[in-house]
Scaffold this motif. Structure first.
Motif, PDB file in Angstrom:
ATOM      1  N   ALA A  56       0.831  -1.210   0.000  1.00 54.81           N
ATOM      2  CA  ALA A  56       0.000   0.000   0.000  1.00 54.81           C
ATOM      3  C   ALA A  56       0.867   1.262   0.000  1.00 54.81           C
ATOM      4  O   ALA A  56       0.573   2.218  -0.724  1.00 54.81           O
ATOM      5  N   ALA A  57       1.933   1.260   0.791  1.00 55.23           N
ATOM      6  CA  ALA A  57       2.814   2.432   0.833  1.00 55.23           C
ATOM      7  C   ALA A  57       3.507   2.651  -0.507  1.00 55.23           C
ATOM      8  O   ALA A  57       3.563   3.779  -1.016  1.00 55.23           O
ATOM      9  N   GLY A  58       4.025   1.593  -1.094  1.00 55.51           N
ATOM     10  CA  GLY A  58       4.699   1.717  -2.387  1.00 55.51           C
ATOM     11  C   GLY A  58       3.753   2.139  -3.493  1.00 55.51           C
ATOM     12  O   GLY A  58       4.093   2.980  -4.330  1.00 55.51           O
ATOM     13  N   THR A  59       2.555   1.579  -3.497  1.00 57.10           N
ATOM     14  CA  THR A  59       1.575   1.946  -4.513  1.00 57.10           C
ATOM     15  C   THR A  59       1.149   3.401  -4.365  1.00 57.10           C
ATOM     16  O   THR A  59       1.022   4.125  -5.354  1.00 57.10           O
ATOM     17  N   THR A  60       0.957   3.851  -3.137  1.00 59.94           N
ATOM     18  CA  THR A  60       0.584   5.247  -2.906  1.00 59.94           C
ATOM     19  C   THR A  60       1.707   6.193  -3.317  1.00 59.94           C
ATOM     20  O   THR A  60       1.455   7.209  -3.971  1.00 59.94           O
ATOM     21  N   LEU A  61       2.944   5.862  -2.940  1.00 63.59           N
ATOM     22  CA  LEU A  61       4.078   6.717  -3.317  1.00 63.59           C
ATOM     23  C   LEU A  61       4.294   6.751  -4.824  1.00 63.59           C
ATOM     24  O   LEU A  61       4.811   7.729  -5.354  1.00 63.59           O
ATOM     25  N   ALA A  62       3.921   5.709  -5.535  1.00 66.44           N
ATOM     26  CA  ALA A  62       4.051   5.701  -6.996  1.00 66.44           C
ATOM     27  C   ALA A  62       2.856   6.360  -7.668  1.00 66.44           C
ATOM     28  O   ALA A  62       3.004   7.021  -8.691  1.00 66.44           O
ATOM     29  N   ALA A  63       1.671   6.181  -7.107  1.00 65.57           N
ATOM     30  CA  ALA A  63       0.462   6.726  -7.728  1.00 65.57           C
ATOM     31  C   ALA A  63       0.390   8.243  -7.599  1.00 65.57           C
ATOM     32  O   ALA A  63      -0.104   8.918  -8.506  1.00 65.57           O
ATOM     33  N   LEU A  64       0.872   8.791  -6.506  1.00 65.44           N
ATOM     34  CA  LEU A  64       0.805  10.241  -6.296  1.00 65.44           C
ATOM     35  C   LEU A  64       1.549  11.022  -7.387  1.00 65.44           C
ATOM     36  O   LEU A  64       0.973  11.940  -7.978  1.00 65.44           O
ATOM     37  N   PRO A  65       2.800  10.697  -7.709  1.00 67.88           N
ATOM     38  CA  PRO A  65       3.462  11.443  -8.781  1.00 67.88           C
ATOM     39  C   PRO A  65       2.831  11.218 -10.156  1.00 67.88           C
ATOM     40  O   PRO A  65       2.753  12.145 -10.959  1.00 67.88           O
ATOM     41  N   ILE A  66       2.368  10.000 -10.404  1.00 70.60           N
ATOM     42  CA  ILE A  66       1.738   9.726 -11.699  1.00 70.60           C
ATOM     43  C   ILE A  66       0.452  10.534 -11.826  1.00 70.60           C
ATOM     44  O   ILE A  66       0.199  11.174 -12.848  1.00 70.60           O
ATOM     45  N   PHE A  67      -0.359  10.541 -10.776  1.00 68.61           N
ATOM     46  CA  PHE A  67      -1.604  11.296 -10.793  1.00 68.61           C
ATOM     47  C   PHE A  67      -1.344  12.796 -10.919  1.00 68.61           C
ATOM     48  O   PHE A  67      -2.018  13.480 -11.686  1.00 68.61           O
ATOM     49  N   SER A  68      -0.377  13.319 -10.190  1.00 67.74           N
ATOM     50  CA  SER A  68      -0.099  14.756 -10.260  1.00 67.74           C
ATOM     51  C   SER A  68       0.419  15.153 -11.637  1.00 67.74           C
ATOM     52  O   SER A  68       0.119  16.234 -12.138  1.00 67.74           O
ATOM     53  N   GLU A  69       1.174  14.271 -12.283  1.00 67.08           N
ATOM     54  CA  GLU A  69       1.665  14.543 -13.641  1.00 67.08           C
ATOM     55  C   GLU A  69       0.504  14.572 -14.633  1.00 67.08           C
ATOM     56  O   GLU A  69       0.455  15.430 -15.507  1.00 67.08           O
ATOM     57  N   ILE A  70      -0.434  13.668 -14.481  1.00 69.88           N
ATOM     58  CA  ILE A  70      -1.592  13.620 -15.370  1.00 69.88           C
ATOM     59  C   ILE A  70      -2.462  14.857 -15.185  1.00 69.88           C
ATOM     60  O   ILE A  70      -2.954  15.440 -16.150  1.00 69.88           O
ATOM     61  N   VAL A  71      -2.633  15.289 -13.935  1.00 66.59           N
ATOM     62  CA  VAL A  71      -3.463  16.444 -13.641  1.00 66.59           C
ATOM     63  C   VAL A  71      -2.794  17.746 -14.097  1.00 66.59           C
ATOM     64  O   VAL A  71      -3.465  18.717 -14.405  1.00 66.59           O
ATOM     65  N   GLY A  72      -1.473  17.771 -14.163  1.00 67.84           N
ATOM     66  CA  GLY A  72      -0.780  18.959 -14.649  1.00 67.84           C
ATOM     67  C   GLY A  72       0.208  19.579 -13.687  1.00 67.84           C
ATOM     68  O   GLY A  72       0.757  20.645 -13.974  1.00 67.84           O
ATOM     69  N   PHE A  73       0.441  18.962 -12.551  1.00 70.89           N
ATOM     70  CA  PHE A  73       1.435  19.458 -11.604  1.00 70.89           C
ATOM     71  C   PHE A  73       2.728  18.683 -11.821  1.00 70.89           C
ATOM     72  O   PHE A  73       2.906  17.605 -11.277  1.00 70.89           O
ATOM     73  N   SER A  74       3.606  19.233 -12.631  1.00 73.96           N
ATOM     74  CA  SER A  74       4.844  18.535 -12.971  1.00 73.96           C
ATOM     75  C   SER A  74       5.836  18.609 -11.817  1.00 73.96           C
ATOM     76  O   SER A  74       6.079  19.679 -11.264  1.00 73.96           O
TER      77      SER A  74
END
Length: 184
Positions: free
Chosen positions: A19-37
């Motif tokens: 869960a920790a690894g998935t959350t730490l990986a999903a946060l940057p991917i999601f922020s990149e998709i939303v537009g926060f590089s």
């Protein structure tokens, strides 16, 4: 669909790191998709290369084990089951690597960040596309986090091999992209 008699639950020693690894990986991917590089610092990427491979390997093993255990409890055809079992280690490896290289400095920048300016090397500035008028590719960055998309033509001044200075909120480990300017 799960069979009625088979019930599979993850042990806590796997559930928490997964869960920790998935959350730490999903946060940057999601922020990149939303537009926060967010760009991790090049020295952070270089320093954590061996640890990122290890983290990716551990995550690949965890994800593969979960896929293997759940595939036996799911009513699925042989091809789908085989693809799930053999495809998940690749996804797990990438998630583990992104979690360490991008997720950790991003979380630190969110919590402890302040205004910083970091230098990056421009790899290339390719031609315009419909979705990105001026894409700038940055050298030595992880896949999916190596491109900035500028909406204005001034980005053509960033030549391959040149330095790109990025100012924004972050730490010496990485920065959220705010202001871009060419460096010497």
């Amino acid at each position: 669909m799960l069979r009625g008699t088979d019930k599979f639950t993850l042990p806590t020693w796997i559930r928490i790191p997964l869960a920790a690894g998935t959350t730490l990986a999903a946060l940057p991917i999601f922020s990149e998709i939303v537009g926060f590089s967010f760009l991790p610092a090049p020295d952070w990427v270089a320093r954590t290369e061996a640890a990122a491979i290890f983290a990716g390997g551990v995550m690949a093993i965890f994800v593969w084990w979960v896929a293997f255990k759940t595939a036996s409890a799911v009513n699925a055809g042989g091809f789908r089951r085989a693809m799930a079992i053999w495809g998940t280690p690749v996804v797990g490896f990438l998630l583990g690597k992104i979690a360490l290289v991008v997720g950790v400095p991003m979380m630190i920048a969110i919590v402890f960040g302040q205004s910083v300016e970091l230098a990056f090397k421009v790899e290339s500035s390719r031609s315009e596309s419909r979705r990105c008028p001026v894409p700038i590719f940055i050298a030595d960055m992880p896949f999916f986090f190596n491109r900035l998309c500028l909406p204005f033509p001034e980005g053509k001044y960033f030549q391959p091999g040149g330095t790109l200075l990025v100012r924004g909120r972050g730490t010496e480990m990485g920065v959220f992209v705010g202001i871009l300017r060419g460096g010497n």
